[in-house]
Design a protein around this motif. Structure first.
Motif, PDB file in Angstrom:
ATOM      1  N   ASP A 175       0.829  -1.204   0.000  1.00  0.00           N
ATOM      2  CA  ASP A 175       0.000   0.000   0.000  1.00  0.00           C
ATOM      3  C   ASP A 175       0.865   1.256   0.000  1.00  0.00           C
ATOM      4  OD1 ASP A 175      -1.770   2.036   0.568  1.00  0.00           O
ATOM      5  OD2 ASP A 175      -2.677   1.065   2.318  1.00  0.00           O
ATOM      6  N   PRO A 176       0.723   2.125  -1.014  1.00  0.00           N
ATOM      7  CA  PRO A 176       1.494   3.376  -1.036  1.00  0.00           C
ATOM      8  C   PRO A 176       1.293   4.190   0.243  1.00  0.00           C
ATOM      9  CG  PRO A 176       0.128   3.175  -3.029  1.00  0.00           C
ATOM     10  CD  PRO A 176      -0.183   2.000  -2.178  1.00  0.00           C
ATOM     11  N   GLY A 177       0.101   4.079   0.825  1.00  0.00           N
ATOM     12  CA  GLY A 177      -0.191   4.813   2.054  1.00  0.00           C
ATOM     13  C   GLY A 177       0.548   4.287   3.261  1.00  0.00           C
ATOM     14  N   ARG A 178       1.159   3.099   3.122  1.00  0.00           N
ATOM     15  CA  ARG A 178       1.848   2.494   4.259  1.00  0.00           C
ATOM     16  C   ARG A 178       3.336   2.871   4.317  1.00  0.00           C
ATOM     17  NH1 ARG A 178       0.799  -3.506   4.011  1.00  0.00           N
ATOM     18  NH2 ARG A 178      -1.380  -2.852   4.125  1.00  0.00           N
ATOM     19  N   VAL A 238       9.739   1.180   0.055  1.00  0.00           N
ATOM     20  CA  VAL A 238       9.186   1.328  -1.287  1.00  0.00           C
ATOM     21  C   VAL A 238       7.826   0.631  -1.330  1.00  0.00           C
ATOM     22  CG1 VAL A 238       9.538   0.808  -3.744  1.00  0.00           C
ATOM     23  CG2 VAL A 238      11.521   1.218  -2.274  1.00  0.00           C
ATOM     24  N   SER A 239       6.799   1.308  -1.821  1.00  0.00           N
ATOM     25  CA  SER A 239       5.530   0.596  -2.049  1.00  0.00           C
ATOM     26  C   SER A 239       5.547  -0.007  -3.443  1.00  0.00           C
ATOM     27  CB  SER A 239       4.325   1.522  -1.885  1.00  0.00           C
ATOM     28  OG  SER A 239       4.354   2.577  -2.802  1.00  0.00           O
ATOM     29  N   THR A 240       5.137  -1.272  -3.506  1.00  0.00           N
ATOM     30  CA  THR A 240       5.197  -2.016  -4.771  1.00  0.00           C
ATOM     31  C   THR A 240       3.861  -2.007  -5.503  1.00  0.00           C
ATOM     32  OG1 THR A 240       4.515  -4.077  -3.687  1.00  0.00           O
ATOM     33  CG2 THR A 240       6.885  -3.621  -3.805  1.00  0.00           C
ATOM     34  N   GLY A 241       2.751  -1.623  -4.821  1.00  0.00           N
ATOM     35  CA  GLY A 241       1.436  -1.957  -5.351  1.00  0.00           C
ATOM     36  C   GLY A 241       1.196  -3.445  -5.160  1.00  0.00           C
ATOM     37  N   ALA A 293     -10.264   7.538  -2.489  1.00  0.00           N
ATOM     38  CA  ALA A 293      -8.908   7.038  -2.760  1.00  0.00           C
ATOM     39  C   ALA A 293      -8.508   6.050  -1.675  1.00  0.00           C
ATOM     40  CB  ALA A 293      -7.910   8.188  -2.808  1.00  0.00           C
ATOM     41  N   HIS A 294      -8.045   4.875  -2.075  1.00  0.00           N
ATOM     42  CA  HIS A 294      -7.530   3.864  -1.151  1.00  0.00           C
ATOM     43  C   HIS A 294      -6.502   3.036  -1.899  1.00  0.00           C
ATOM     44  CE1 HIS A 294      -7.973  -0.165   1.066  1.00  0.00           C
ATOM     45  NE2 HIS A 294      -7.356   0.653   1.885  1.00  0.00           N
ATOM     46  N   ARG A 295      -5.296   2.942  -1.363  1.00  0.00           N
ATOM     47  CA  ARG A 295      -4.184   2.271  -2.051  1.00  0.00           C
ATOM     48  C   ARG A 295      -4.045   2.860  -3.453  1.00  0.00           C
ATOM     49  NH1 ARG A 295      -3.442  -3.424   0.755  1.00  0.00           N
ATOM     50  NH2 ARG A 295      -1.696  -3.478  -0.684  1.00  0.00           N
ATOM     51  N   GLU A 296      -3.909   2.014  -4.493  1.00  0.00           N
ATOM     52  CA  GLU A 296      -3.800   2.548  -5.861  1.00  0.00           C
ATOM     53  C   GLU A 296      -5.166   2.749  -6.514  1.00  0.00           C
ATOM     54  OE1 GLU A 296      -2.558  -0.441  -4.603  1.00  0.00           O
ATOM     55  OE2 GLU A 296      -1.756  -1.579  -6.316  1.00  0.00           O
ATOM     56  N   PHE A 297      -6.242   2.585  -5.756  1.00  0.00           N
ATOM     57  CA  PHE A 297      -7.590   2.684  -6.302  1.00  0.00           C
ATOM     58  C   PHE A 297      -8.196   4.059  -6.005  1.00  0.00           C
ATOM     59  CE2 PHE A 297      -6.744  -1.704  -4.884  1.00  0.00           C
ATOM     60  CZ  PHE A 297      -6.687  -2.330  -6.124  1.00  0.00           C
ATOM     61  N   VAL A 298      -8.207   4.913  -7.017  1.00  0.00           N
ATOM     62  CA  VAL A 298      -8.806   6.243  -6.890  1.00  0.00           C
ATOM     63  C   VAL A 298     -10.055   6.253  -7.761  1.00  0.00           C
ATOM     64  CG1 VAL A 298      -8.462   8.714  -7.328  1.00  0.00           C
ATOM     65  CG2 VAL A 298      -6.567   7.317  -6.453  1.00  0.00           C
ATOM     66  N   THR A 299     -11.160   6.757  -7.234  1.00  0.00           N
ATOM     67  CA  THR A 299     -12.434   6.773  -7.959  1.00  0.00           C
ATOM     68  C   THR A 299     -13.042   8.171  -7.932  1.00  0.00           C
ATOM     69  OG1 THR A 299     -12.857   4.479  -7.302  1.00  0.00           O
ATOM     70  CG2 THR A 299     -14.762   5.751  -8.078  1.00  0.00           C
ATOM     71  N   HIS A 300     -13.345   8.717  -9.092  1.00  0.00           N
ATOM     72  CA  HIS A 300     -14.127   9.951  -9.198  1.00  0.00           C
ATOM     73  C   HIS A 300     -15.410   9.630  -9.961  1.00  0.00           C
ATOM     74  CE1 HIS A 300     -10.358  12.800  -8.966  1.00  0.00           C
ATOM     75  NE2 HIS A 300     -10.470  12.029  -7.901  1.00  0.00           N
ATOM     76  N   SER A 357     -18.054   7.083 -13.940  1.00  0.00           N
ATOM     77  CA  SER A 357     -17.009   6.978 -12.928  1.00  0.00           C
ATOM     78  C   SER A 357     -15.684   6.768 -13.636  1.00  0.00           C
ATOM     79  CB  SER A 357     -17.254   5.781 -12.000  1.00  0.00           C
ATOM     80  OG  SER A 357     -18.402   5.963 -11.214  1.00  0.00           O
ATOM     81  N   VAL A 358     -14.613   7.275 -13.059  1.00  0.00           N
ATOM     82  CA  VAL A 358     -13.276   6.897 -13.515  1.00  0.00           C
ATOM     83  C   VAL A 358     -12.554   6.289 -12.320  1.00  0.00           C
ATOM     84  CG1 VAL A 358     -12.545   9.313 -13.263  1.00  0.00           C
ATOM     85  CG2 VAL A 358     -11.077   7.704 -14.480  1.00  0.00           C
ATOM     86  N   VAL A 359     -11.971   5.111 -12.533  1.00  0.00           N
ATOM     87  CA  VAL A 359     -11.373   4.313 -11.464  1.00  0.00           C
ATOM     88  C   VAL A 359      -9.948   3.939 -11.869  1.00  0.00           C
ATOM     89  CG1 VAL A 359     -11.557   2.165 -10.121  1.00  0.00           C
ATOM     90  CG2 VAL A 359     -13.643   3.292 -10.949  1.00  0.00           C
ATOM     91  N   SER A 360      -8.977   4.168 -11.001  1.00  0.00           N
ATOM     92  CA  SER A 360      -7.628   3.642 -11.286  1.00  0.00           C
ATOM     93  C   SER A 360      -7.522   2.232 -10.739  1.00  0.00           C
ATOM     94  CB  SER A 360      -6.540   4.537 -10.699  1.00  0.00           C
ATOM     95  OG  SER A 360      -6.644   4.625  -9.302  1.00  0.00           O
ATOM     96  N   THR A 361      -6.977   1.351 -11.575  1.00  0.00           N
ATOM     97  CA  THR A 361      -6.897  -0.071 -11.212  1.00  0.00           C
ATOM     98  C   THR A 361      -5.544  -0.433 -10.636  1.00  0.00           C
ATOM     99  OG1 THR A 361      -6.075  -0.665 -13.411  1.00  0.00           O
ATOM    100  CG2 THR A 361      -8.467  -0.683 -13.097  1.00  0.00           C
ATOM    101  N   GLY A 362      -4.523   0.433 -10.798  1.00  0.00           N
ATOM    102  CA  GLY A 362      -3.156  -0.038 -10.599  1.00  0.00           C
ATOM    103  C   GLY A 362      -2.761  -0.912 -11.771  1.00  0.00           C
ATOM    104  N   ILE A 363      -1.602  -1.545 -11.660  1.00  0.00           N
ATOM    105  CA  ILE A 363      -0.998  -2.269 -12.780  1.00  0.00           C
ATOM    106  C   ILE A 363      -1.298  -3.769 -12.707  1.00  0.00           C
ATOM    107  CG2 ILE A 363       1.216  -2.926 -13.841  1.00  0.00           C
ATOM    108  CD1 ILE A 363       2.322  -0.233 -12.783  1.00  0.00           C
TER     109      ILE A 363
END
Lengths: 295, 295
Positions: A39-42, A77-80, B58-65, B75-81
């Protein structure tokens, strides 16, 4: 294997500021001991224990803080999430220390990093309560990342992995597990007498069906969790599963780094119990393990 | 398949605030048309075209507007990689609309979402220059996510995938590709006359060896890129590769959603060329494709 010609711009992507592409970190900005979190937040939850922070970088889900605890220089480093993110993180951390960004050649002297994952995990044994700290002696990959590299298991690992494939009846499945071991040097820093449970960790390439969960879609391997819990080979058993360990161990071994994955158990999938306070559980993992790591 | 008993707390994890676990989004906060991007930082690049934004999470790599363009709610959602992140995102988006969070039962009436990925990609054909917009007619998965679900290809897809496995000499490899198709309804919204190139997209479970790149480690399939570029089946050829499409198409089909992946080409792996301005390339993808999507 040291390439004898410069690595091309399409392989090793260096930004205008001299940073590696995804991590957006400069070779000067990474320490020889690295803690990874999902988690990037961590990242800040770890770096708040640093006595001094030198640099903070953030790009996509990759956040990097580098600093000191006493005289020991560390990066977090956060990895996702997942093995594909580990492919990016491990290759780029290695490039930062083992490739000369000016000549684009591998350096003649190899630097071995210490890479310690501190993450969350689900326990697969009824006797491992939530909030337990688990050290992964081995990682079994149910993802397929290492099949893209010329990876070869040692004899012990190969023996255990073959037994695992038989036990889980995966011989003819489209899933082809691989397996890699932790750094013994790092495993020994987190012994049972300090409260760490040791065992095999299974890495899953997803959170729902790959971990046996069912929302609206049934998993193709409905008995996966019981098969994992019931596996033993000699004194080894599977303690837990998560989403990064096998990739860190496999790539770390190929690249010549010392790797360890430590997890705090936030759920017990046998007892169907959950940590009452996941944040406190993670905080305990970080505080306790940082102390042993910097000793 | 509608489960006839409530989904357990360890499978469907709902937070104290009534939000789904990873996305941290409430069922009221998601629109029936969803744009996915990989980079959390790119969510605002999409939502700045909204006339009005209702919610930001926003939580971890998941951002939602979530908001509106005219009368259309999006909605637009980031999934991460990567595919493992798609496992999380697709299952959780589906749960938000098709599972009753109070009863924990699947709703009797199914809601089909429109899910459109807008991402970056590498072209595998010399005649597809950087900054081209590519619509993925099919996704071939070199990851193994869909093998964890009871996924079955239709006859056309199965035919093409078998030809692909033969052409790439993967019959006896540990890599077992799967394949799924786009929503024809959505493909037709982005036609060649608007400048979109159509073709098969390959999804890779990593950025380095899984995409044929070599830093210090040699890939196990060194001829992968040429094998992908040289594949044809009828009028179909492989235009590009990236890291999410196959998982979106496979899971979307199983869950009954309309899915499309559109990429802007930031690198051409045959010509070894790169976009001079990746940010402008992404901006063009988003602006151009949003206009066609909301028509």
């Amino acid at each position: 294997m040291i390439p004898n010609q410069p690595i091309g711009a399409s392989e090793l992507i260096i930004t205008d500021k001299g940073c590696i592409y995804h991590l957006d970190v400069h070779p000067d900005e990474i320490a020889p001991t690295i803690i990874t979190v999902g988690d990037p937040g961590r990242v800040a939850t770890v770096s708040k224990y640093f006595d001094r922070i030198e640099t903070k970088k953030a790009h996509r889900e990759f956040v990097t803080h580098t600093g000191y605890i006493g005289n020991k220089r560390l990066s977090v480093v956060s990895t996702g999430i997942g093995p594909d993110n580990i492919d990016i993180t491990l290759n780029e951390l290695d490039a930062l220390v083992n490739i000369d960004f000016n000549t684009r050649l591998a350096k003649e002297e190899h630097t071995s990093l210490e890479i310690v994952r501190m993450g969350t995990s689900g326990a697969l044994q009824a006797d491992i309560p939530v909030d337990t700290l688990v050290v992964s002696t081995f990682g079994i990959g149910l993802d397929n990342l290492l099949h893209y590299y010329n990876y070869e298991e040692n004899a012990e690992v190969s023996f255990i992995r073959n037994a695992f494939v038989q036990h889980t009846a995966l011989e003819n499945a489209a899933i082809k597990p691989y397996m890699a071991e932790a750094s013994i040097h790092l495993v020994n820093k987190f012994p049972a007498r300090e409260g760490y449970v040791h065992g095999i960790t299974v890495t899953c390439p997803g959170f729902y069906a790959p971990q046996g969960r069912q929302l609206r879609l049934a998993p193709a391997f409905p008995n996966l969790i019981d098969a994992l819990s019931g596996f033993t080979s000699g004194q080894h058993r599977i303690t837990n599963f998560e989403m990064e360990t096998s990739a860190i161990y496999g790539l770390g071994k190929l690249l010549g780094h010392q790797c360890l994955s430590i997890s705090t158990i936030v759920a017990n999938r046998q007892n169907k119990t959950f940590s009452n306070d996941g944040a406190a559980s993670v905080e305990n993992l970080i505080k306790t393990s940082l102390e042993l790591l910097v000793q």
